[in-house]
Each structure stands twice: as structure tokens, then as C-alpha cells.
Write a protein that holds these residues in place. Sequence first.
Motif, short mmCIF file in Angstrom:
data_model
loop_
_atom_site.label_atom_id
_atom_site.label_comp_id
_atom_site.label_asym_id
_atom_site.label_seq_id
_atom_site.Cartn_x
_atom_site.Cartn_y
_atom_site.Cartn_z
N UNK A 195 0.93 -0.98 0.39
CA UNK A 195 0.17 0.17 -0.12
C UNK A 195 1.31 1.01 -0.07
N UNK A 196 0.68 1.76 -1.01
CA UNK A 196 1.69 3.20 -0.70
C UNK A 196 0.88 4.31 -1.81
N UNK A 197 0.50 5.24 -1.45
CA UNK A 197 -0.02 6.68 -2.33
C UNK A 197 0.40 6.38 -3.65
N UNK A 198 -0.53 7.43 -4.49
CA UNK A 198 -0.54 7.52 -5.55
C UNK A 198 0.75 7.48 -5.56
N UNK A 199 1.16 8.89 -5.53
CA UNK A 199 2.57 9.83 -5.76
C UNK A 199 3.49 9.02 -5.84
N UNK A 200 3.75 7.90 -4.86
CA UNK A 200 4.91 7.68 -4.93
C UNK A 200 4.54 5.82 -6.03
N UNK A 201 3.41 5.60 -5.83
CA UNK A 201 3.59 4.59 -7.52
C UNK A 201 3.99 4.62 -8.58
N UNK A 202 3.74 6.35 -8.42
CA UNK A 202 3.53 6.81 -9.76
C UNK A 202 5.86 7.25 -9.47
N UNK A 203 6.31 7.30 -8.97
CA UNK A 203 7.73 7.42 -8.72
C UNK A 203 8.09 6.50 -9.05
N UNK A 204 8.13 4.99 -8.40
CA UNK A 204 8.36 4.40 -8.76
C UNK A 204 8.34 3.29 -9.69
N UNK A 205 7.27 4.18 -10.78
CA UNK A 205 7.23 3.47 -12.09
C UNK A 205 8.16 4.61 -12.81
N UNK A 206 8.31 6.13 -12.57
CA UNK A 206 9.82 7.13 -13.62
C UNK A 206 10.73 5.96 -13.41
N UNK A 207 11.23 5.70 -11.50
CA UNK A 207 12.25 5.12 -11.42
C UNK A 207 12.88 4.28 -12.19
N UNK A 208 11.78 3.55 -12.20
CA UNK A 208 12.11 1.34 -12.85
C UNK A 208 12.20 2.48 -14.60
N UNK A 209 11.40 2.29 -14.48
CA UNK A 209 11.86 2.83 -16.19
C UNK A 209 13.31 3.86 -16.31
#
Length: 74
Positions: free
Chosen positions: A19-33
Motif C-alpha cells: 500500500x502506497x500513495x499514488x504519487x509514490x507509485x508514480x515515482x517508482x514507475x518513473x525510477x524503474x523506467x
Amino acid sequence: MSKERKRSLVIAGHSTSVSLEEPFWDALREIAAGEGRSVASLVGEVDQQRGTINLSAALRLHALAHYRTRAERD
């Protein structure tokens, strides 16, 4: 403030939910990409290195450290 969002992932062959707030999911997607890999792969690495801290907190701290390092470079 963003509401936490739970997502299911397979890490090291086992299913888990985070469970994470949406901005953290966005950040993880950006970092992974930016690293040319999947979010699950990134989460798996953080999971292996987190010690006794819970996974959600470890992921938030990883994102924070990533953007702090990037800001220091710029």
C-alpha cells in the motif's frame, strides 16, 4: 493528500501486496523506467535491502533518496 492504493506484486517468486500513495507509485514507475526495468524488479531489490523496516516505508524512503540524489546532481 493522496489516498493509499494497494497493489499486488510477485517478488522473488511470492505474491505480496503493498500500500502506497499514488504519487509514490508514480515515482517508482518513473525510477524503474529510468533504470530500464519493471516496478516489480525495483520493489524486489528494495525488499532484499530493507532490513527490519516494512516494505511500504522502505519504498517511500527509496523514492525520496532517489530524488534527493537527483536534485543534488542538478
